[in-house]
Design a protein around this motif. Sequence first.
Motif, PDB file in Angstrom:
ATOM      1  N   PHE A 268       0.104   2.430  -3.111  1.00 37.19           N
ATOM      2  CA  PHE A 268       0.906   1.228  -2.904  1.00 37.19           C
ATOM      3  C   PHE A 268       1.264   1.014  -1.439  1.00 37.19           C
ATOM      4  O   PHE A 268       1.637  -0.093  -1.040  1.00 37.19           O
ATOM      5  N   ASN A 269       1.147   2.060  -0.631  1.00 41.62           N
ATOM      6  CA  ASN A 269       1.448   1.918   0.779  1.00 41.62           C
ATOM      7  C   ASN A 269       0.413   1.046   1.493  1.00 41.62           C
ATOM      8  O   ASN A 269       0.738   0.366   2.462  1.00 41.62           O
ATOM      9  N   VAL A 270      -0.828   1.045   1.001  1.00 38.77           N
ATOM     10  CA  VAL A 270      -1.909   0.296   1.660  1.00 38.77           C
ATOM     11  C   VAL A 270      -1.609  -1.200   1.701  1.00 38.77           C
ATOM     12  O   VAL A 270      -1.666  -1.810   2.777  1.00 38.77           O
ATOM     13  N   PRO A 271      -1.284  -1.865   0.578  1.00 37.65           N
ATOM     14  CA  PRO A 271      -0.997  -3.306   0.673  1.00 37.65           C
ATOM     15  C   PRO A 271       0.344  -3.609   1.348  1.00 37.65           C
ATOM     16  O   PRO A 271       0.521  -4.701   1.893  1.00 37.65           O
ATOM     17  N   LEU A 272       1.268  -2.655   1.321  1.00 38.43           N
ATOM     18  CA  LEU A 272       2.599  -2.925   1.873  1.00 38.43           C
ATOM     19  C   LEU A 272       2.659  -2.710   3.383  1.00 38.43           C
ATOM     20  O   LEU A 272       3.267  -3.513   4.113  1.00 38.43           O
ATOM     21  N   PHE A 273       2.036  -1.635   3.870  1.00 32.10           N
ATOM     22  CA  PHE A 273       2.161  -1.292   5.287  1.00 32.10           C
ATOM     23  C   PHE A 273       0.825  -1.142   6.011  1.00 32.10           C
ATOM     24  O   PHE A 273       0.795  -1.066   7.232  1.00 32.10           O
ATOM     25  N   GLY A 274      -0.270  -1.049   5.271  1.00 34.83           N
ATOM     26  CA  GLY A 274      -1.578  -0.932   5.906  1.00 34.83           C
ATOM     27  C   GLY A 274      -2.179   0.454   5.730  1.00 34.83           C
ATOM     28  O   GLY A 274      -1.472   1.445   5.532  1.00 34.83           O
ATOM     29  N   GLU A 275      -3.503   0.520   5.813  1.00 36.51           N
ATOM     30  CA  GLU A 275      -4.246   1.755   5.609  1.00 36.51           C
ATOM     31  C   GLU A 275      -3.843   2.849   6.587  1.00 36.51           C
ATOM     32  O   GLU A 275      -3.825   4.032   6.246  1.00 36.51           O
ATOM     33  N   GLU A 276      -3.500   2.464   7.830  1.00 34.83           N
ATOM     34  CA  GLU A 276      -3.192   3.471   8.846  1.00 34.83           C
ATOM     35  C   GLU A 276      -1.919   4.250   8.550  1.00 34.83           C
ATOM     36  O   GLU A 276      -1.677   5.311   9.120  1.00 34.83           O
ATOM     37  N   TRP A 277      -1.076   3.731   7.627  1.00 31.29           N
ATOM     38  CA  TRP A 277       0.168   4.413   7.279  1.00 31.29           C
ATOM     39  C   TRP A 277       0.058   5.180   5.966  1.00 31.29           C
ATOM     40  O   TRP A 277       1.051   5.651   5.435  1.00 31.29           O
ATOM     41  N   ARG A 278      -1.157   5.296   5.439  1.00 33.88           N
ATOM     42  CA  ARG A 278      -1.352   5.907   4.119  1.00 33.88           C
ATOM     43  C   ARG A 278      -0.725   7.306   4.028  1.00 33.88           C
ATOM     44  O   ARG A 278       0.086   7.589   3.152  1.00 33.88           O
ATOM     45  N   TYR A 279      -1.102   8.196   4.938  1.00 35.13           N
ATOM     46  CA  TYR A 279      -0.631   9.575   4.856  1.00 35.13           C
ATOM     47  C   TYR A 279       0.782   9.723   5.409  1.00 35.13           C
ATOM     48  O   TYR A 279       1.526  10.613   4.997  1.00 35.13           O
ATOM     49  N   VAL A 280       1.165   8.842   6.320  1.00 39.20           N
ATOM     50  CA  VAL A 280       2.522   8.906   6.869  1.00 39.20           C
ATOM     51  C   VAL A 280       3.547   8.655   5.770  1.00 39.20           C
ATOM     52  O   VAL A 280       4.559   9.356   5.670  1.00 39.20           O
ATOM     53  N   ALA A 281       3.294   7.665   4.926  1.00 43.48           N
ATOM     54  CA  ALA A 281       4.248   7.305   3.881  1.00 43.48           C
ATOM     55  C   ALA A 281       4.505   8.462   2.925  1.00 43.48           C
ATOM     56  O   ALA A 281       5.635   8.698   2.495  1.00 43.48           O
ATOM     57  N   ALA A 282       3.435   9.210   2.607  1.00 46.41           N
ATOM     58  CA  ALA A 282       3.598  10.334   1.680  1.00 46.41           C
ATOM     59  C   ALA A 282       4.567  11.367   2.246  1.00 46.41           C
ATOM     60  O   ALA A 282       5.428  11.896   1.522  1.00 46.41           O
TER      61      ALA A 282
END
Length: 306
Positions: A268-282
Amino acid sequence: MSPHEFWDYLVPGVALGALYAVIAIGYTLVYGVLQLINFAHSEVFMLGGFGSLIVLTSLTPAHPSAPVSVLLVLVGLVVSALCGGATAYGLEKVAYRPLRRRGAPKLVFLISAIGASFFLYNLAGKLFGRDPLPMPHLYDNNVVLTVFGARVTVTQLLLLVCALLMMAGLDLLVNRTRLGAGIRALAQDPETASLMGVDTDRVISRTFVIGGLLGGVAGFLFGLNTQVSFTMGFNPGITAFAAAVLGGVGNIRGAMLGGLLLGLVESFNVPLFGEEWRYVAAFVVLVGVLMFRPTGILGVKIGRAA
């Protein structure tokens, strides 16, 4: 986000989370019996992927029929499990058991784990090359069903079904078998378990093998979804370790829960903040949870969780 988009991201998030959960179990099993984070577990995952790739490349025809595809997938699952289990057994035998018998400090175990990880990582790069390799074409990755309009492909369904079966089987093994009783006893109090007749070396070795079997299968499933490379264990391994900590390191059901949560967060992070934040959000979620619950969501050892 529309309701249709919600389901489009939920389905792959659950599949990814199930994969993380299977890898995280390997970390949490070893920690439960040894109080050790096995940082070489990501390489167990990677070698399981390479083992299945090598065997399937030699067996897969150009256009496999449906029965042949099913057989090839089963072969991939078995070979990856055997490769992962054998690697984990070798790690315990060579890198950890001599230190345990000499009563080495925990820091030495940690250094040995990191050293073993770097050795296997570079060995795989030397043996198999530095470029990613695709899995052979085992089947057509078509849509097999829809969930509220979201399409579920063959690979996603395979990943989810295999992960759920492995997690359910492991939960039964730990809570319903004699080996599981030994694992829980050793996790709760190693000295008392040894005095009560538990074969410590045997239980620890089998625990490593079980974690390796799961990690190897996860490597094969991950390779089906992406590609196989000598670096493939890094991001999934780090995220799975975070999932184990999030759920409560040492707790099997906590590892399952943590893996599923982080898979959903990444998706869900991909549509909300972008692919580049995928691992950061976790990891932001991990830090946020640990601030309020330092032991993780289900922060108890596996011996107390049964």
